[in-house]
Design an enzyme around this catalytic site. Structure first.
Site, PDB file in Angstrom:
ATOM      1  N   THR A 175      34.981  42.475  52.916  1.00  0.00           N
ATOM      2  CA  THR A 175      34.977  42.972  54.287  1.00  0.00           C
ATOM      3  C   THR A 175      33.841  43.128  54.728  1.00  0.00           C
ATOM      4  O   THR A 175      34.040  42.791  56.072  1.00  0.00           O
ATOM      5  CB  THR A 175      36.127  44.644  54.266  1.00  0.00           C
ATOM      6  OG1 THR A 175      37.240  44.070  53.315  1.00  0.00           O
ATOM      7  CG2 THR A 175      35.849  44.946  55.464  1.00  0.00           C
ATOM      8  N   SER A 234      37.448  39.079  47.693  1.00  0.00           N
ATOM      9  CA  SER A 234      37.105  40.131  46.062  1.00  0.00           C
ATOM     10  C   SER A 234      38.413  39.511  45.848  1.00  0.00           C
ATOM     11  O   SER A 234      38.060  39.724  44.816  1.00  0.00           O
ATOM     12  CB  SER A 234      36.020  41.283  46.594  1.00  0.00           C
ATOM     13  OG  SER A 234      37.322  42.049  46.783  1.00  0.00           O
ATOM     14  N   THR A 293      35.538  45.146  48.250  1.00  0.00           N
ATOM     15  CA  THR A 293      35.882  46.682  47.573  1.00  0.00           C
ATOM     16  C   THR A 293      37.183  46.308  46.731  1.00  0.00           C
ATOM     17  O   THR A 293      37.465  47.595  45.365  1.00  0.00           O
ATOM     18  CB  THR A 293      36.320  48.049  49.125  1.00  0.00           C
ATOM     19  OG1 THR A 293      37.301  48.058  49.412  1.00  0.00           O
ATOM     20  CG2 THR A 293      35.239  48.148  49.640  1.00  0.00           C
ATOM     21  N   ASP A 294      37.641  45.592  46.712  1.00  0.00           N
ATOM     22  CA  ASP A 294      38.776  45.488  45.876  1.00  0.00           C
ATOM     23  C   ASP A 294      38.495  45.203  44.796  1.00  0.00           C
ATOM     24  O   ASP A 294      39.485  45.030  43.150  1.00  0.00           O
ATOM     25  CB  ASP A 294      40.164  44.315  47.096  1.00  0.00           C
ATOM     26  CG  ASP A 294      40.500  44.417  47.520  1.00  0.00           C
ATOM     27  OD1 ASP A 294      40.769  45.608  48.345  1.00  0.00           O
ATOM     28  OD2 ASP A 294      41.417  43.985  48.011  1.00  0.00           O
TER      29      ASP A 294
END
Length: 314
Positions: free
Chosen positions: A13, A58, A89-90
């Site tokens: 992101t 990700s 972030t995932d």
């Protein structure tokens, strides 16, 4: 003298821009230049060298991709005062855990960061997270793999994502290493830097051979036999509470372990960890050969188990 910091871009992101399909990662040398042009305060403090390693969401991160990141760290560890990796972030906690297993005792800080909103969006958390990550990387005070996000410094072996929206997206099971704000780093849980740097990618040999299983009342233990026969050699069991694993599941795991598989128990709860010595179901799990994961997060248990399976003879 300005600290020299390698910035490894992987997408996520942080780098997203709008497309006809929605937000998509757009990491590039050109984008890195635009980002740094908007942050003269950090360019005055640090000599930042961008490197576009990959440009992916990700959720598409693989073990091979994590090895590419680890290899890049290994190739550059002695050339910089710190390394910053921008990452989606995932799967950031999974990558942080894998890098912690593959790159033990790095002589400089290796810092992962990202954002909940794209860098160029109004009100994005990306600029602050990036500035904080650079501050930690340049400080030399955290010689390990860590995650810097939302003003917190977190051990890469101990963090997990807890929120899909909030800027406070990650937490640590055992507590943060410290905090950082506007370039000021405060360490509250200091472990000494040192130890011989070692790169060990044996976990990569176990790609596709480890399964994560959540316990629930309708769990079918026949799944364990099916997975074992399909080539799974490591089981991460997300058990109830402090170590609750149903009797039929313990028996099925015991048979797989007798055949050469490995299993470790972690808790479905966020805090408190596992202690297989408290309840009878836990002590029975130990007797079946299931290891006690203690305070391990699921993410770190996966990386740990992959290393154990990868080191085992075929």
């Amino acid at each position: 003298m300005r600290k020299r910091i390698l910035w490894i871009q992987t997408g996520g992101t942080f780098s997203c821009e709008g497309t006809i399909r929605g937000l998509a990662p757009q990491s590039s040398e050109e984008q890195a230049g635009k980002i740094l042009a908007l942050m003269p305060q950090v360019c005055e403090k640090y000599d930042i060298v961008p490197m576009t390693l990959m440009t992916i969401d990700s959720s598409d991160m693989t073990i091979s991709d994590q090895k590419r990141i680890a290899d890049t760290i290994g190739d550059n560890i002695g050339k910089y005062d710190g390394i910053v990796i921008t990452h989606g972030t995932d799967t950031m906690a999974y990558t942080a855990a894998a890098l912690s297993v593959m790159t033990e005792n790095p002589p400089v800080p290796v810092v992962l960061t990202g954002s909940q909103r794209p860098f160029f969006d109004s009100g994005s958390d990306a600029p602050a997270n990036f500035e904080d990550a650079l501050a930690v990387a340049g400080s030399g005070t955290v010689c390990r793999v860590c995650v810097v996000f939302g003003g917190k410094i977190m051990d890469g072996r101990d963090c997990t994502k807890i929120d899909t929206v909030s800027d406070n997206a990650f937490t640590c099971v055992k507590g943060d290493i410290g905090t950082v704000k506007s370039g000021r780093v405060k360490i509250t849980c200091k472990e000494p830097c040192g130890g011989k740097y070692r790169y060990d990618c044996s976990l990569c040999k176990a790609d596709g051979k480890v399964a994560v299983l959540d316990m629930h009342p309708s769990f079918n233990p026949d799944m364990i036999k099916m997975l074992y026969e399909g080539g799974i050699r490591g089981f991460v069991i997300r058990c109830y509470g402090a170590g609750g694993i149903p009797e039929k599941v313990r028996a099925a795991l015991g048979r797989a372990i007798a055949g050469g598989a490995k299993a470790i128990a972690v808790t479905q709860c966020l805090y408190g960890g596992v202690d297989l010595g408290i309840y009878a179901v836990g002590t029975d799990a130990r007797k079946a050969g299931i290891s006690d994961g203690g305070y391990m997060t699921t993410e770190y248990a996966v990386a740990w188990m992959m290393r154990e399976v990868g080191r085992s003879p075929d």
